[in-house]
Design a protein around this motif. Structure first.
Motif, short mmCIF file in Angstrom:
data_model
loop_
_atom_site.label_atom_id
_atom_site.label_comp_id
_atom_site.label_asym_id
_atom_site.label_seq_id
_atom_site.Cartn_x
_atom_site.Cartn_y
_atom_site.Cartn_z
N GLN A 6 -1.89 3.00 -6.09
CA GLN A 6 -1.30 2.43 -4.87
C GLN A 6 -2.07 2.92 -3.65
N VAL A 7 -2.40 1.98 -2.73
CA VAL A 7 -3.07 2.33 -1.49
C VAL A 7 -2.21 2.06 -0.26
N GLY A 8 -1.14 1.28 -0.45
CA GLY A 8 -0.27 0.97 0.68
C GLY A 8 0.92 0.14 0.26
N VAL A 9 1.81 -0.09 1.24
CA VAL A 9 3.00 -0.91 1.03
C VAL A 9 3.13 -1.85 2.23
N ILE A 10 3.33 -3.13 1.94
CA ILE A 10 3.55 -4.10 3.02
C ILE A 10 4.91 -3.81 3.63
N THR A 11 4.92 -3.58 4.95
CA THR A 11 6.19 -3.28 5.61
C THR A 11 6.81 -4.53 6.22
N THR A 12 5.98 -5.36 6.84
CA THR A 12 6.49 -6.57 7.49
C THR A 12 5.32 -7.50 7.80
N THR A 13 5.65 -8.66 8.32
CA THR A 13 4.60 -9.59 8.74
C THR A 13 4.11 -9.16 10.12
N HIS A 14 2.95 -9.69 10.50
CA HIS A 14 2.38 -9.40 11.82
C HIS A 14 1.89 -10.72 12.41
N GLY A 15 2.65 -11.23 13.35
CA GLY A 15 2.30 -12.52 13.92
C GLY A 15 2.72 -13.66 13.00
N ILE A 16 2.17 -14.87 13.26
CA ILE A 16 2.58 -16.04 12.49
C ILE A 16 1.46 -16.62 11.63
N ARG A 17 0.29 -15.95 11.62
CA ARG A 17 -0.88 -16.49 10.91
C ARG A 17 -1.13 -15.84 9.55
N GLY A 18 -0.11 -15.22 8.98
CA GLY A 18 -0.24 -14.70 7.62
C GLY A 18 -0.69 -13.25 7.52
N GLU A 19 -0.79 -12.55 8.65
CA GLU A 19 -1.16 -11.14 8.59
C GLU A 19 0.05 -10.30 8.23
N VAL A 20 -0.22 -9.14 7.61
CA VAL A 20 0.85 -8.22 7.24
C VAL A 20 0.55 -6.82 7.78
N LYS A 21 1.61 -6.11 8.06
CA LYS A 21 1.50 -4.72 8.48
C LYS A 21 1.69 -3.87 7.23
N VAL A 22 0.73 -2.99 6.97
CA VAL A 22 0.74 -2.17 5.75
C VAL A 22 0.84 -0.70 6.11
N PHE A 23 1.77 0.00 5.47
CA PHE A 23 1.85 1.45 5.60
C PHE A 23 0.92 2.04 4.54
N PRO A 24 -0.15 2.75 4.96
CA PRO A 24 -1.09 3.28 3.98
C PRO A 24 -0.50 4.46 3.20
N THR A 25 -0.74 4.48 1.90
CA THR A 25 -0.30 5.59 1.06
C THR A 25 -1.51 6.29 0.45
N THR A 26 -2.63 6.20 1.14
CA THR A 26 -3.87 6.82 0.71
C THR A 26 -4.26 7.87 1.74
N ASP A 27 -4.96 8.90 1.30
CA ASP A 27 -5.42 9.93 2.23
C ASP A 27 -6.51 9.42 3.16
N ASP A 28 -7.27 8.42 2.70
CA ASP A 28 -8.39 7.89 3.47
C ASP A 28 -8.06 6.49 3.97
N VAL A 29 -7.45 6.41 5.17
CA VAL A 29 -7.04 5.11 5.72
C VAL A 29 -8.26 4.23 6.00
N ASN A 30 -9.41 4.83 6.24
CA ASN A 30 -10.62 4.05 6.51
C ASN A 30 -11.12 3.29 5.29
N ARG A 31 -10.58 3.60 4.13
CA ARG A 31 -10.96 2.87 2.91
C ARG A 31 -10.64 1.39 3.02
N PHE A 32 -9.66 1.05 3.87
CA PHE A 32 -9.27 -0.35 4.04
C PHE A 32 -10.39 -1.19 4.66
N LYS A 33 -11.27 -0.54 5.43
CA LYS A 33 -12.39 -1.26 6.05
C LYS A 33 -13.31 -1.87 5.00
#
Length: 169
Positions: A6-33
């Motif tokens: 597991q690297v994260g959990v979707i918490t909620t949507t962000h805007g109306i274009r399909g983006e999601v807000k993710v709470f990272p559960t990884t030590d290296d948040v920059n891995r998402f880049k």
């Protein structure tokens, strides 16, 4: 060993274009880049998704997945974990382990006495703390420091520990 991490959990949507807000559960948040592929665990099925874009907002990561262009497409996935395969996991340094691999290890003292199994890893900021479910049903908390953790043998499924004075009193 877990095949998916597991690297994260979707918490909620962000805007109306399909983006999601993710709470990272990884030590290296920059891995998402660098994250290109992710697996969404809906509880019923695992969906393979392609990451289209990534940005950061406060302690969250904002992700956009290919093919999910509307809030209605993605809203149903709130509170769902995001996973990666071991091949897509970050590289570990020497003496670093994935928490999922540590859970369940047999905990032995330096003298070879089994005291229990690793039940949880608690992140405190300064150092992690290992929660050990003892054979007698009790619990002991061990700091994840070199003075206390003598050896981790993933192949044998064991961790050798030094019980510091006062930890089991």
């Amino acid at each position: 060993m877990e095949d998916l991490l597991q690297v994260g959990v979707i918490t909620t949507t962000h805007g109306i274009r399909g983006e999601v807000k993710v709470f990272p559960t990884t030590d290296d948040v920059n891995r998402f880049k660098k994250l290109k592929d992710v697996i969404l665990d809906t509880g019923k099925e695992k969906l393979e998704l392609k990451v289209e874009s990534c940005k950061f907002f406060k302690q969250f990561v904002i992700l956009k997945f290919k093919g999910y262009d509307n809030i209605n497409d993605i809203e149903q996935y709130k509170r769902c974990p995001l996973l990666v395969t071991r091949e897509n996991a970050v590289d570990l340094e020497e003496d670093e382990y994935f928490i999922a691999d540590l859970i369940g290890l047999k905990i032995l003292t330096e003298t070879g006495i089994e005291i229990g199994r690793l039940n949880d890893v608690i992140s405190t900021g300064a150092n992690d703390v290992y929660e050990v479910k003892m054979s007698d049903g009790g619990t002991v908390l061990l700091p994840a420091i070199k003075d206390c953790i003598m050896d981790v043998d993933m192949e044998a499924g064991e961790m050798i520990v030094r019980i510091m004075k006062g930890l089991m009193d």
